[in-house]
Every structure is written in structure tokens, then in C-alpha cells.
Design a protein around this motif. Structure first.
Motif, short mmCIF file in Angstrom:
data_model
loop_
_atom_site.label_atom_id
_atom_site.label_comp_id
_atom_site.label_asym_id
_atom_site.label_seq_id
_atom_site.Cartn_x
_atom_site.Cartn_y
_atom_site.Cartn_z
N PRO A 86 -23.25 19.43 8.49
CA PRO A 86 -22.38 18.45 7.82
C PRO A 86 -20.96 18.94 7.57
O PRO A 86 -20.01 18.17 7.76
N ALA A 87 -20.79 20.17 7.13
CA ALA A 87 -19.44 20.64 6.81
C ALA A 87 -18.54 20.62 8.03
O ALA A 87 -17.35 20.28 7.94
N PHE A 121 -17.39 23.64 1.02
CA PHE A 121 -16.88 22.41 0.42
C PHE A 121 -15.59 22.63 -0.34
O PHE A 121 -14.80 21.69 -0.51
N GLY A 122 -15.32 23.86 -0.76
CA GLY A 122 -13.99 24.17 -1.27
C GLY A 122 -12.95 24.07 -0.17
O GLY A 122 -11.83 23.59 -0.38
N THR A 123 -13.32 24.49 1.03
CA THR A 123 -12.43 24.38 2.18
C THR A 123 -12.20 22.91 2.54
O THR A 123 -11.07 22.49 2.82
N ILE A 186 -17.41 37.48 -8.47
CA ILE A 186 -17.41 36.87 -7.15
C ILE A 186 -16.85 35.46 -7.26
O ILE A 186 -17.25 34.69 -8.14
N HIS A 187 -15.94 35.11 -6.38
CA HIS A 187 -15.26 33.82 -6.47
C HIS A 187 -15.38 33.06 -5.15
O HIS A 187 -15.13 33.64 -4.08
N ALA A 188 -15.73 31.80 -5.23
CA ALA A 188 -15.73 30.94 -4.05
C ALA A 188 -14.29 30.51 -3.78
O ALA A 188 -13.63 29.92 -4.64
N VAL A 189 -13.80 30.82 -2.60
CA VAL A 189 -12.42 30.53 -2.23
C VAL A 189 -12.42 29.74 -0.92
O VAL A 189 -13.10 30.13 0.03
N PRO A 190 -11.67 28.63 -0.87
CA PRO A 190 -10.83 28.03 -1.90
C PRO A 190 -11.64 27.57 -3.12
O PRO A 190 -12.78 27.15 -2.97
N GLY A 191 -10.98 27.65 -4.29
CA GLY A 191 -11.66 27.25 -5.50
C GLY A 191 -10.80 27.47 -6.73
O GLY A 191 -9.64 27.89 -6.63
N PRO A 192 -11.37 27.21 -7.90
CA PRO A 192 -10.59 27.25 -9.15
C PRO A 192 -9.95 28.59 -9.45
O PRO A 192 -8.95 28.64 -10.17
N VAL A 193 -10.52 29.70 -8.95
CA VAL A 193 -9.94 31.01 -9.26
C VAL A 193 -8.49 31.10 -8.81
O VAL A 193 -7.68 31.81 -9.42
#
Length: 376
Positions: A86-87, A121-123, A186-193
């Protein structure tokens, strides 16, 4: 379940969608907002490349005609369904559309590491800001052997671990693991961080979560979390009303929604003539017979479906299955959809068309849009 629900709810404070990314607007004479679920089907004599081209054309048609959202669903090891990723599909569709919401209906969470989904999904959100939905299911979307192959090398236990996996995914999406948690750094990037980093200007918005289901489990969980809920009426019609009742009874207002919001997936196909509509939906019926008997393949042609010698048990299955497919002339389909919306109280209808060729499916959506007076 209540502990996991509280954890997920507690980590969602950054989502203040206010409903404008979830609740659609009914256009024309439609009783509720109308949307599209596309399985990116591959018919006999056609290719996956052609199916993807049809998906692009369908998404653009849906956008032009005022459908609220367009979702694709994760399936595996099914020759007639080209939506295993899906992505990837959504990224392609985002590049060819401008306004329509795009999403997963859904991503099968047990098949993936939550961090990977958050990153994907951040991307997508970075590619199409404010247009991405993240719908999640707890089934594998395939048979047991394929599910085992998908999960090789992971620690996922399957659908029974869904609430814990959902809590972890939500923490990654919100960048909200508490201090001391193993994943706090650990940070999901792209994302709020990126918004909280020095010089950061990244939007803290992230795709709204939807829970998908064909029984009561996800209905209850979605209600307890105050999340929108999508029910698979198109293949689990006997459970639609109990699941929706359970969702509404379980609902607790959240930062996401003040009131329940439920859409249902419905199989529907319109043609100028009733006989042609029946001829087209029989291709989907034969596909389902083959799938249920362990013989998945490409979607057959109408001629193949007409010539197929259905056994008595197969004929009973087809009659039952067709009873939940709204098909016929545009006026008949409109009446069927109106009746379904009234009977279920659904807040949105997500239409999936079962047919061999892309032309028949595209024409069906145009005819349905015309029947409701949607924008041209």
C-alpha cells in the motif's frame, strides 16, 4: 485491553484533527460521503502495470467527481490483486492527485514492524500533507503460510498482539515514548521529532489512525480509543450491524473524535443495463469461489464466468455473495446504497467495484456519481 487502550489514548495528544480529515461531506444527493476502496485487481489477459495505470485513472476520477477518500488494501500471494504494498501505491497515487484523501484500507499491522509503518506513512504525509489516512487491520491479509513468510525474522506473534503493536505504532507516530523506555531515543522520521529539533519547522501533524475490522474485536477497540472505524461489510455483511452497534456502545470521546465515525466498505457496480452489471459482477463471484477453494488466480473474463460450470455448493455460495453486492442500473445502485446507509447508520460508504476490466469499474464509479449528482 483497557490498559493498552489508555496507553494509546494517552500518547495521542498531538492529534487534534477536529474531524476535518476524518469526517467527509455528502455531496449532491448522496446520503453520506462516498469513497473508493481499490484492490488494484488484475484481470485475465491484463498485467499488473495496467492495473496500476487503472488505479491512477480511478483515483483521478474519484477526485474529480467528489469522492472523499481513496484507499488501497494490503493482500499477499493473490495473483488477481496487485496491492501487496500500500505505501508504494499511495506514493504513486499522491504524485497523480491533488486533493483527495489517500490511505490504506488497510495495512495489516501484524505483518510489519511498527517503526517501519510509522516511517512509511510519515514519508507519505510529507509527500501529500494533510491527505493521508493510516487504516490498520489485525488479519494477515493472506493464508497462514504466506503470513509466516512475511513475518520471518520478526518478533510479531500475530493478530492477538494487535493492541500492543498498535500502542507501539502510536508512540512512534507521536514521538511520545516516555523517558526510560527502550525506544525513547528512537524517532520515526519524517515525524514530529523534526518540529522539536533546533531550527525545526516540520509540521507535527501525522496521518489519522483508523481501525479496520470484519468482526467485533476492532470495533470495540476503536470505540474505546475514540478512533474512526471501518467495517468490511463487503465480505462480512452478517456482522455489520453487531459490529457497528458495539463500536458505538464502546465509544469514548478522544482528542481525535468527539463522536463515533464509522464507514463501511460495500461492493457495488453499476452499468447502463442490469444484465451487463450482473455479467460483470459474476467475474468477481467466480474469483471468490476460486479463492475460497484454494485456487486464487487472475480475475476471469465475463465470458469465462458465464461458461463456468458452478457446482451446487458453489452456486449457493455465489447466490449468498451476490446478495451483498449492490449491482444493476445506476438508479438501482443508488437505491441500494441509500437503503444500506439508512439500515446501518454508516457515516460514510466506501465503494469497491468487482469486475474483470478497468473500463467497467471506471464506468461504474462515473455512473454512481451521476446518479447522485456529484460534481462533473
Amino acid at each position: 485491553m483497557s490498559g493498552e487502550a489508555d496507553e494509546i489514548r494517552g500518547s495521542s495528544e498531538t492529534i487534534r484533527d477536529g474531524g476535518d480529515g476524518i469526517r467527509g461531506t455528502a455531496l449532491g444527493s448522496a446520503p453520506v460521503p462516498l469513497s473508493v476502496l481499490d484492490l488494484v485487481t488484475v484481470g485475465a489477459g491484463h498485467t499488473a502495470s495496467g492495473a496500476v495505470r487503472t488505479a491512477v485513472e480511478l483515483a483521478r476520477t474519484a477526485e474529480r467527481r467528489g469522492f472523499h477518500r481513496y484507499w488501497v488494501a494490503e493482500h499477499h500471494s493473490m495473483p488477481g490483486v496487485a496491492s501487496s504494498s500500500p505505501a508504494v501505491l499511495l506514493a504513486h497515487l499522491a504524485a497523480h492527485t491533488d486533493r483527495i484523501r489517500l490511505g490504506s484500507g488497510g495495512v495489516m499491522l501484524p505483518n510489519h514492524a511498527p517503526l517501519v509503518i510509522a516511517e512509511q506513512f510519515g514519508t507519505l504525509e510529507a509527500m501529500a500533507p494533510g491527505r493521508i489516512d493510516l487504516g490498520l487491520g489485525r488479519a494477515p491479509g493472506t493464508d497462514g503460510a504466506t503470513a509466516a513468510a512475511l513475518r520471518r525474522g520478526t518478533h510479531h506473534e500475530g493478530a492477538e498482539e494487535f493492541p500492543q503493536q498498535l500502542a507501539e505504532l502510536t508512540r512512534f507516530l507521536d514521538d511520545s515514548f516516555p523517558d526510560g523506555h527502550p525506544y525513547a531515543g528512537i524517532h520515526a522520521v519524517p515525524g514530529p521529532v523534526q518540529a522539536t529539533s533546533p531550527g525545526g519547522v516540520q509540521s507535527a501533524h501525522r496521518p489519522p489512525l483508523w481501525l479496520l475490522g470484519s468482526s467485533g474485536f476492532s470495533a470495540r477497540l476503536a470505540g474505546s480509543l475514540g478512533l474512526p472505524f471501518a467495517f468490511a461489510h463487503h465480505f462480512s455483511a452478517a456482522h455489520t450491524l453487531p459490529a457497528l452497534d458495539l463500536y458505538r456502545a464502546s465509544f469514548r470521546p478522544s482528542e481525535v473524535l468527539a463522536e463515533p465515525y464509522a464507514l463501511i466498505g460495500v461492493a457495488a457496480l453499476a452499468a447502463e443495463e442490469e444484465q451487463e452489471a450482473r455479467r460483470q459482477v459474476m467475474t468477481g463471484a467466480l474469483s471468490m469461489v476460486r479463492l475460497r477453494t484454494g485456487r486464487p488466480g487472475l480475475v476471469p473474463t465475463p465470458e469465462e464466468a458465464e461458461a463456468y460450470p458452478f457446482q451446487e455448493a458453489e452456486r449457493r455460495f455465489v447466490d449468498s455473495w451476490l446478495g451483498n453486492v449492490v449491482h444493476g442500473t445506476p438508479d438501482a445502485v443508488r437505491q441500494g446504497l441509500d437503503d444500506l446507509a439508512k439500515r446501518t447508520g454508516a457515516d460514510e460508504l466506501m465503494i469497491t467495484a468487482n469486475a474483470h476490466g478497468g473500463a467497467a469499474r471506471l464506468r461504474s464509479y462515473e455512473l454512481i456519481a451521476d446518479a447522485y449528482g456529484l460534481p462533473v
